[in-house]
Design an enzyme around this catalytic site. Structure first.
Site, PDB file in Angstrom:
ATOM      1  N   CYS A  77     -28.798   4.677   6.079  1.00 25.78           N
ATOM      2  CA  CYS A  77     -27.401   4.329   5.817  1.00 25.78           C
ATOM      3  C   CYS A  77     -26.473   5.032   6.821  1.00 25.78           C
ATOM      4  CB  CYS A  77     -27.046   4.628   4.358  1.00 25.78           C
ATOM      5  SG  CYS A  77     -25.493   3.854   3.840  1.00 25.78           S
ATOM      6  N   HIS A 175     -30.924   1.161   1.630  1.00 21.69           N
ATOM      7  CA  HIS A 175     -31.468   2.367   0.989  1.00 21.69           C
ATOM      8  C   HIS A 175     -32.887   2.088   0.511  1.00 21.69           C
ATOM      9  CE1 HIS A 175     -27.858   4.906   0.835  1.00 21.69           C
ATOM     10  NE2 HIS A 175     -27.199   3.761   0.772  1.00 21.69           N
ATOM     11  N   GLU A 177     -34.971   4.091  -0.678  1.00 23.03           N
ATOM     12  CA  GLU A 177     -35.242   4.878  -1.898  1.00 23.03           C
ATOM     13  C   GLU A 177     -34.684   4.204  -3.162  1.00 23.03           C
ATOM     14  OE1 GLU A 177     -31.119   6.243  -0.777  1.00 23.03           O
ATOM     15  OE2 GLU A 177     -32.893   5.532   0.286  1.00 23.03           O
TER      16      GLU A 177
END
Length: 193
Positions: A77, A175, A177
């Site tokens: 990001c 993202h 994650e």
């Protein structure tokens, strides 16, 4: 494997740490140059505003360290955006790893782009076992233009680079994650580069 997440005060570090823990890797949080340099893999996270994040990097000297790293480095990001030449956010000079500028989406679309969108034109082993049009989770108001270093694209108002690569440096706008099984595969692929 020694995996270090750069801790410079501008990251969603806990969710990244938990994502790697699910893959069986305990990530170390550090802003110590020796610890970062000795890592086998480095994550450069970032959430927040570009100019204040760059100030924090400069304060700790990490702005000069990061471009010299030789192991695989993954910017996530804002981390990816700071690896570019510049950002319109706060008129910020970046680290210059990726030869592209970061621009703001126009007022014609809802900003930030928040939620799930697809990634396409996948190149690089970072996307091994990932299908075209896979969905990733994104939250951002600024984007990197399509360029020679683009290894994935996403369309929101226009087509932009949702992932970049140059040598040992990788960057993703999404993202991983927070992107379920597909994002986990990206992190697994990064560990196996």
């Amino acid at each position: 494997m020694k995996l270090v997440i750069i801790d410079y005060g501008a990251g969603n570090i806990k969710s990244i740490q938990f994502a790697f823990k699910r893959l069986g890797v305990d990530a170390i949080l550090s802003n110590n140059p020796e610890v970062i340099t000795s890592a086998e893999r480095v994550i450069f996270p970032g959430v927040g505003e570009a100019s204040s994040a760059m100030k924090m990097l400069k304060k700790s000297g990490l702005d000069t360290l990061i471009p010299t790293l030789k192991q695989p480095v993954l910017g996530i990001c804002l981390g990816m955006q700071l690896m570019c030449n510049s950002s319109e956010e706060g008129n910020t000079k970046g680290l210059g790893i990726f030869n592209v500028d970061v621009k703001r989406f126009s007022s014609a679309v809802k900003v930030p782009q928040m939620g799930w969108n697809t990634i396409n034109e996948l190149k690089s082993n970072l996307f091994r076992n990932i299908e075209e049009d896979a969905f990733m989770y994104l939250v951002h108001s600024f984007y990197a233009d399509m360029c020679q270093e683009a290894i994935a694209s996403t369309t929101y108002e226009l087509k932009y680079a949702s992932a970049l690569q140059k040598d040992n440096f990788y960057g993703v706008q999404f993202h991983p994650e927070k992107s379920s099984v597909v994002g986990e595969q990206v992190l697994r692929n990064f560990l196996e580069l």
